[in-house]
Design an enzyme around this catalytic site. Structure first.
Site, mmCIF file in Angstrom:
data_model
loop_
_atom_site.group_PDB
_atom_site.id
_atom_site.type_symbol
_atom_site.label_atom_id
_atom_site.label_comp_id
_atom_site.label_asym_id
_atom_site.label_seq_id
_atom_site.Cartn_x
_atom_site.Cartn_y
_atom_site.Cartn_z
ATOM 1 N N ASP A 114 0.838 -1.214 0.000
ATOM 2 C CA ASP A 114 0.000 0.000 0.000
ATOM 3 C C ASP A 114 0.861 1.247 0.000
ATOM 4 O O ASP A 114 1.985 1.209 0.488
ATOM 5 C CB ASP A 114 -0.794 0.163 1.307
ATOM 6 C CG ASP A 114 -1.583 -1.023 1.691
ATOM 7 O OD1 ASP A 114 -1.907 -1.811 0.817
ATOM 8 O OD2 ASP A 114 -1.865 -1.113 2.910
HETATM 9 N N1 URA Z 1 -1.127 -5.848 4.034
HETATM 10 C C1 URA Z 1 -1.544 -4.572 4.022
HETATM 11 O O1 URA Z 1 -2.530 -4.233 4.655
HETATM 12 N N2 URA Z 1 -0.844 -3.689 3.282
HETATM 13 C C2 URA Z 1 0.256 -4.006 2.589
HETATM 14 O O2 URA Z 1 0.857 -3.153 1.949
HETATM 15 C C3 URA Z 1 0.688 -5.338 2.624
HETATM 16 C C4 URA Z 1 -0.018 -6.247 3.343
#
Ligand code: URA
Length: 249
Positions: A114
C-alpha cells in the site's frame, strides 16, 4: 546435455534494454561506442550470446551493460509511494533509473505494498518468477512489522494461527498466519498469501487498527540494513534463492 546459450541481435537487445531506438544503437556502433571483451563492435546486427557475464564484458562508452533481461531487483519502498504504473503522486517506477523504465519486457512489482506501507518489495521482468513468488502454491512467507492503535488483548495469536478468519467482503477464509507479539501495541505478522490490504483488514476484523506497517522479509530474504528507503539493488542468484528458502525462526 546442457542447453544452448540464447543469442540476440545487438541492436534489438540494447533497444529493449532502454539504450535508445535501434537506429540510435546503429549510430552508437558506427561511432565505436560499444565493445565486447575490448573489441569494438561495428555491426549493430551482430549476434551476442546472452551469458550471465555479458554485462561485465560489453561496455558502452566504457560503462558496463545493465543487467540482462531476467533481472530482479529489491526496492526499499518509502511511505507515500504507490505501487502502480499510473496514479497521482510518486510511483515506485519513479524510483528506477530512466533507462530501466524504458525496458521491454518491463519491470513489474512482485505483488504490491500500500501507499502507506514501507519496506521490501521486489521487481522483475521475469513473469514466471513473479508468479512463482506470489502464488500461494510456493508458500513464500512475507513478514510485516505492525504497529497498532489499540492494546493487544492476548487473543490475536490464536485467532490468526487458527486460519479461517473471514475478511470483510470476501468468501474465502484466510490461511493460518503467525503473529509474534513484540509490545503492547506492536507485533510481527507472517502471511502465506497476499490479499488486498490483508494485514490492515486482518486487524480490523478483530477490532484493532494498524497505524504503521513495514515489510521486512520475503521468504528468507531480509531487507538489508544498508538499503535506505527509496533505494534499490540488483539481486544476485543467491538473493533470489533466499526468497524460496525457509526463513530461520
Ligand atoms: N497488508 C496490508 O494491509 N498492506 C500491505 O501493503 C501489505 C499487506
Amino acid at each position: 546435455m546442457s542447453r544452448p546459450i540464447p543469442t540476440a541481435r545487438l541492436d534489438r537487445l540494447l533497444a529493449n534494454m532502454g539504450y535508445g531506438s535501434r537506429r540510435d544503437i546503429g549510430l552508437m556502433t558506427k561511432a565505436g561506442w560499444i565493445s565486447i571483451d575490448g573489441e569494438i563492435v561495428r555491426d549493430e546486427a551482430a549476434r551476442v550470446r546472452l551469458k550471465a557475464d555479458l554485462p561485465a564484458r560489453l561496455l558502452i562508452r566504457g560503462k558496463k551493460l545493465d543487467p540482462l533481461p531476467g533481472m530482479v531487483i529489491m526496492v526499499h519502498k518509502p511511505l507515500g509511494v504507490t505501487c502502480s504504473r499510473k496514479e497521482a503522486g510518486t510511483l515506485i517506477y519513479d524510483l528506477l533509473p530512466d533507462r530501466w523504465r524504458a525496458r521491454d519486457p518491463a519491470l513489474s512489482t512482485v505483488g504490491r505494498l500500500d501507499k502507506e506501507t514501507s519496506g521490501l518489495i521486489l521487481m522483475t521482468d521475469d513473469g514466471d518468477l513473479l508468479h512463482k513468488i506470489i502464488s500461494p502454491k510456493h508458500h513464500v512467507p512475507k513478514r510485516y512489522v505492525v504497529t497498532l492503535d489499540r492494546l493487544l488483548n492476548g487473543t490475536e495469536v490464536a485467532a490468526f494461527a487458527a486460519g479461517g478468519l473471514m475478511l470483510d467482503g470476501e468468501t474465502k477464509p484466510l490461511l493460518p498466519a503467525e503473529l509474534e507479539v513484540t509490545g503492547e501495541r506492536s507485533a510481527i505478522l507472517t502471511l502465506h498469501e497476499g490479499r488486498y490490504h490483508q494485514v490492515r483488514r486482518m486487524f480490523a476484523a478483530i477490532g484493532n487498527h494498524v497505524t504503521a506497517l513495514h515489510r521486512d522479509q520475503i521468504g528468507a530474504l531480509g531487507l538489508p540494513d544498508d538499503l535506505e528507503a527509496g533505494s534499490l539493488r540488483v539481486m544476485t542468484e543467491e538473493d533470489v534463492a533466499k526468497v524460496f528458502a525457509v526463513p530461520a525462526k
